[in-house]
Design a protein around this motif. Sequence first.
Motif, PDB file in Angstrom:
ATOM      1  N   GLU A  64      37.712  46.640  36.417  1.00  0.00           N
ATOM      2  CA  GLU A  64      37.321  45.167  37.383  1.00  0.00           C
ATOM      3  C   GLU A  64      35.581  45.531  37.741  1.00  0.00           C
ATOM      4  O   GLU A  64      35.292  44.674  37.746  1.00  0.00           O
ATOM      5  CB  GLU A  64      37.572  45.635  38.783  1.00  0.00           C
ATOM      6  CG  GLU A  64      37.551  43.983  39.300  1.00  0.00           C
ATOM      7  CD  GLU A  64      37.771  43.071  39.044  1.00  0.00           C
ATOM      8  OE1 GLU A  64      37.141  42.373  39.948  1.00  0.00           O
ATOM      9  OE2 GLU A  64      38.198  42.118  38.193  1.00  0.00           O
TER      10      GLU A  64
ATOM     11  N   SER B 142      48.586  45.288  40.938  1.00  0.00           N
ATOM     12  CA  SER B 142      48.889  46.094  42.435  1.00  0.00           C
ATOM     13  C   SER B 142      49.951  45.757  42.950  1.00  0.00           C
ATOM     14  O   SER B 142      51.008  46.349  43.924  1.00  0.00           O
ATOM     15  CB  SER B 142      48.123  45.551  43.503  1.00  0.00           C
ATOM     16  OG  SER B 142      46.281  45.784  44.096  1.00  0.00           O
TER      17      SER B 142
ATOM     18  N   ASN C 285      36.462  48.207  44.720  1.00  0.00           N
ATOM     19  CA  ASN C 285      36.882  48.395  43.575  1.00  0.00           C
ATOM     20  C   ASN C 285      36.309  49.823  43.663  1.00  0.00           C
ATOM     21  O   ASN C 285      37.373  50.805  42.820  1.00  0.00           O
ATOM     22  CB  ASN C 285      36.881  47.678  42.443  1.00  0.00           C
ATOM     23  CG  ASN C 285      37.744  46.625  41.964  1.00  0.00           C
ATOM     24  OD1 ASN C 285      39.256  46.709  41.334  1.00  0.00           O
ATOM     25  ND2 ASN C 285      37.094  45.645  42.945  1.00  0.00           N
TER      26      ASN C 285
ATOM     27  N   SER D  16      40.761  49.562  38.426  1.00  0.00           N
ATOM     28  CA  SER D  16      39.455  49.215  39.173  1.00  0.00           C
ATOM     29  C   SER D  16      38.345  49.438  38.410  1.00  0.00           C
ATOM     30  O   SER D  16      37.332  48.643  39.260  1.00  0.00           O
ATOM     31  CB  SER D  16      39.605  49.942  40.499  1.00  0.00           C
ATOM     32  OG  SER D  16      40.691  49.679  40.870  1.00  0.00           O
TER      33      SER D  16
ATOM     34  N   GLU E 295      38.402  51.909  45.206  1.00  0.00           N
ATOM     35  CA  GLU E 295      39.682  51.425  45.251  1.00  0.00           C
ATOM     36  C   GLU E 295      40.091  52.537  43.817  1.00  0.00           C
ATOM     37  O   GLU E 295      41.658  53.394  43.826  1.00  0.00           O
ATOM     38  CB  GLU E 295      40.083  50.322  45.119  1.00  0.00           C
ATOM     39  CG  GLU E 295      41.915  50.347  44.552  1.00  0.00           C
ATOM     40  CD  GLU E 295      42.001  48.640  43.823  1.00  0.00           C
ATOM     41  OE1 GLU E 295      42.717  48.425  44.241  1.00  0.00           O
ATOM     42  OE2 GLU E 295      42.029  48.342  42.437  1.00  0.00           O
ATOM     43  N   ALA E 296      38.760  52.798  42.640  1.00  0.00           N
ATOM     44  CA  ALA E 296      39.149  53.528  42.227  1.00  0.00           C
ATOM     45  C   ALA E 296      39.122  55.250  42.135  1.00  0.00           C
ATOM     46  O   ALA E 296      40.264  55.764  41.992  1.00  0.00           O
ATOM     47  CB  ALA E 296      38.075  53.212  40.633  1.00  0.00           C
TER      48      ALA E 296
ATOM     49  N   THR F 243      40.074  39.258  38.736  1.00  0.00           N
ATOM     50  CA  THR F 243      40.113  39.757  40.343  1.00  0.00           C
ATOM     51  C   THR F 243      42.310  39.440  40.694  1.00  0.00           C
ATOM     52  O   THR F 243      42.507  40.269  41.173  1.00  0.00           O
ATOM     53  CB  THR F 243      39.795  39.125  41.686  1.00  0.00           C
ATOM     54  OG1 THR F 243      38.287  39.993  40.862  1.00  0.00           O
ATOM     55  CG2 THR F 243      39.687  39.838  42.741  1.00  0.00           C
TER      56      THR F 243
ATOM     57  N   SER G 155      45.847  46.591  48.998  1.00  0.00           N
ATOM     58  CA  SER G 155      45.367  45.475  47.187  1.00  0.00           C
ATOM     59  C   SER G 155      45.607  43.914  47.452  1.00  0.00           C
ATOM     60  O   SER G 155      45.394  43.017  47.315  1.00  0.00           O
ATOM     61  CB  SER G 155      45.008  46.782  46.277  1.00  0.00           C
ATOM     62  OG  SER G 155      44.393  47.693  46.168  1.00  0.00           O
TER      63      SER G 155
ATOM     64  N   CYS H 271      44.024  41.953  38.971  1.00  0.00           N
ATOM     65  CA  CYS H 271      44.320  43.409  39.434  1.00  0.00           C
ATOM     66  C   CYS H 271      45.704  42.905  41.046  1.00  0.00           C
ATOM     67  O   CYS H 271      45.890  43.894  40.941  1.00  0.00           O
ATOM     68  CB  CYS H 271      42.666  43.309  40.275  1.00  0.00           C
ATOM     69  SG  CYS H 271      42.679  45.655  41.272  1.00  0.00           S
TER      70      CYS H 271
END
Length: 235
Positions: free
Chosen positions: A89, A191, A60, A86, A63-64, A184, A154, A187
């Motif tokens: 998360e 996605s 994450n 993210s 990803e962020a 999660t 993701s 998320c």
Amino acid sequence: MSEDNRTEPPSTAAAGCADGCCAPAGISPIAPAVATLAPARRAVLSRRVRLLVSATIAYNVVEAVIAIAAGTVASSTALVGFGLDSVIEVASAAAVAWQFSGRDPQARERTALRVIAVSFFALAAYVTVESVRALVGGAPAEHSGVGIALAAVSLVVMPVLSHLQRRAGRELGSASAVADSRQTLLCTYLSGVLLVGLLLNALFGWSWADPVVALLVAAVALREGREAWRGEHCC
């Protein structure tokens, strides 16, 4: 004694609670499940949860950074929002990591659930505000190939992490681990929404598609937050 007068053992009295997570009011929801685990198995599951949480945090963070950077370049509120999700998360996973870093994870269960619940509420609030703002006159986002690729990756990674952590959390009887696995999984939904929105915008110029579906995700986040706050995630 006749069978009609027998009293069902407490361990099986609650229908639909085979994992031992549903406890009467005033009793810790994780106590029955944890009490039946051998110390060695409990140690293995706790270590597994820590590893999965660490993997979730690492993914994450990457990803962020990618989502916020790509969203800034493309002026995409959806991508920036995905990046901030993210970050949330990471906060949720860090709460579970903190819980299982202590000698008595059960003692930290309630605090970890509160942190996870607040992260859900924050996510719901942010997605709602940004979605409404995009619908009532936000600047249209540009095409982002990086965002599409990130959302696709993701969609593969997040369900796997969520499933493994949820399974370990349920066996361990940890409501916070299960709640974080749902974060999660949420998320994953985001996605999917992001991917659909970016594709529709890139192919047809439908910039309104992403914020409309994102509002549905915000409603799910709000529900998950309420359940985490009440400690209902284990069942």
